[in-house]
Design a protein around this motif. Structure first.
Motif, short mmCIF file in Angstrom:
data_model
loop_
_atom_site.label_atom_id
_atom_site.label_comp_id
_atom_site.label_asym_id
_atom_site.label_seq_id
_atom_site.Cartn_x
_atom_site.Cartn_y
_atom_site.Cartn_z
N GLN A 298 0.57 -1.00 -0.04
CA GLN A 298 -0.49 0.00 -0.07
C GLN A 298 0.85 1.54 0.27
N LEU A 299 2.13 1.28 0.54
CA LEU A 299 2.52 2.60 1.41
C LEU A 299 3.05 2.81 -0.55
N ALA A 300 3.88 1.49 -1.29
CA ALA A 300 4.60 1.31 -2.72
C ALA A 300 3.21 2.39 -3.94
N ASP A 301 2.39 1.69 -3.40
CA ASP A 301 1.05 2.39 -4.15
C ASP A 301 0.50 3.17 -4.29
N GLU A 303 3.26 5.72 -3.10
CA GLU A 303 3.99 6.39 -3.93
C GLU A 303 4.10 6.43 -5.38
N ILE A 304 3.83 5.15 -6.37
CA ILE A 304 3.06 5.32 -7.98
C ILE A 304 2.49 6.42 -8.24
N ASP A 305 0.98 6.23 -6.64
CA ASP A 305 0.41 7.52 -7.81
C ASP A 305 0.76 8.46 -7.10
N LEU A 306 1.09 9.21 -5.96
CA LEU A 306 1.78 10.98 -5.95
C LEU A 306 2.94 10.97 -7.29
N ALA A 307 3.36 9.75 -7.60
CA ALA A 307 4.87 9.98 -8.37
C ALA A 307 4.23 10.50 -9.62
#
Length: 404
Positions: A298-301, A303-307
């Motif tokens: 969930q943290l990685a997802d 970060e991906i959505d933010l980027a």
């Protein structure tokens, strides 16, 4: 023309000052009122206090030209600073870059006469007054399809008479003036025939019918239903030219979609940081939550959505600044993706925070409630996807016809 992603030093410095201001001045006020202007004892006093502090810090209305007290940021500069301001729900209000005033300032700078700018833009940019933008109507009037515009403006001696009903008009209660879209020719469903009018908030023909009870409480004064009956304005109230209102609406709406994305991206970043704070300190099943694989996903997802959101915003800002592409398509793509991505980020952050994420202690549930309507206003995702698909098909057919 190459797309540049480096940030000019003066913009980076302004963004850093904005971040410090939001952290030191704005967030304590947000926590004090639990992120809800709706429940604040005196929302106007909160607005005045925050904008006074932003003015003293040299941060007020950075998007408008220097003549109006701002810095004349281009859209790329706005993307950096507005995201920094959006880290708090009240950050955009403090900097006077919140909707609908920010979009109205943009429109007035580009369309209004010098006399109208002095009367309406100058006090708006200075934070002395508020405004609203009255376009949306109850069914069967203008909504996702602005061509359904049903409010009329009829020629009378010395000016115009406006009649019709608007609703979900953000900031209408207490607004010093409204920019009103009304039909001056044609019939609902026609492509043209709309005109914009500047209507004083105390015009006896403009009535606040009710304040709508909505999911979000973060936009100042909420959303109202407004009734225009025998609302008389002079010829000097016309913003731009008669029958060019839909054209001017695009001047306002395409950039406004993107500035919404910038502000909500800042708040999504805040939600993610709150989740990080929780999962790196909370222990369960023998380890920190941040060490568990399902939390890491969930943290990685997030970060991906933010980027991805930031990249789309910056690309669209470049298109708008340089006029190097189809701004309509670019803004539709950015608005659709970002409105859904920030919702996903807030939802994951709540999930990672567990029970406390649903409470007022972290305000994550408040952030989710504020972000959710963004998938609807400024054009729902379905309308933007329809528009994107139409343009894609048209471009393909043209390319095939041209033998490319």
């Amino acid at each position: 023309m190459a797309i540049r992603f480096d940030i000019e030093p003066e913009i980076a410095a302004l963004a850093e000052r904005t971040r410090e201001f939001v952290h030191d001045v704005v967030i304590p006020v947000e926590l004090e009122i639990k992120g809800s202007l709706h429940d604040a004892p005196d929302a106007e006093a909160v607005r005045a206090r925050l904008q006074s502090a932003a003015r003293a810090a040299g941060l007020l209305a950075p998007h408008v030209g220097e003549r109006w007290g701002g810095r004349g940021l281009d859209v790329r500069g706005q993307a950096i600073v507005f995201e920094a301001a959006g880290y708090s729900l009240l950050g955009p209000l403090a900097l006077n870059i919140s909707a609908p005033d920010e979009g109205n300032m943009h429109l007035l700078e580009r369309v209004a006469t010098p006399a109208q700018q002095e009367q309406f833009l100058a006090p708006l940019a200075a934070g002395r007054v508020r405004s609203c933008f009255a376009m949306t109507e109850p069914p069967p009037g203008a909504g996702s399809d602005p061509r359904a515009l049903a409010t009329t403006a009829t020629r009378v001696a010395g000016g115009w008479r406006i009649d019709g009903t608007k609703w979900f008009i953000t900031g209408a209660r207490g607004a010093d003036f409204a920019i009103v879209m009304a039909r001056t020719s044609g019939a609902p469903g026609d492509r043209g025939g709309a005109t914009m009018f500047l209507v004083a908030g105390d015009n006896p023909g403009m009535h606040i019918v009710r304040d709508l009870d909505t999911l979000d409480h973060g936009l100042f004064a909420g959303h109202s239903e407004v009734f225009f009956k025998h609302c008389i304005v002079g010829d000097d109230a016309i913003l731009g030219e008669v029958d060019r209102g839909f054209e001017y609406a695009q001047v306002r709406l395409a950039p406004a979609r993107l500035t919404h994305c910038m502000r909500w991206l800042g708040l999504a970043r805040r939600a993610h940081d709150l989740a990080l704070g929780h999962v790196t300190s909370r222990e369960a099943f023998g380890s920190k939550l941040a060490e568990l694989g399902m939390i890491q996903q969930q943290l990685a997802d997030n970060e991906i959505d933010l980027a991805a959101s930031r990249a789309l915003i910056h690309h669209t800002a470049w298109v708008l600044d340089t006029r190097s592409g189809d701004a309509g398509t670019a803004s539709s793509i950015a608005k659709t993706f970002v409105s859904e991505a920030v919702g996903r980020i807030a939802d994951r952050a709540m999930q990672m925070a567990g029970a406390v994420g649903t409470s007022g202690d972290l305000l994550l549930s408040r952030y989710w409630r504020e972000m959710r309507p963004f998938r609807i206003y400024d054009g729902p995702s379905e309308t933007h996807r329809w528009s994107i698909a139409k343009r894609s098909v048209a471009a393909f057919i043209k390319k095939k016809r041209d033998g490319a």
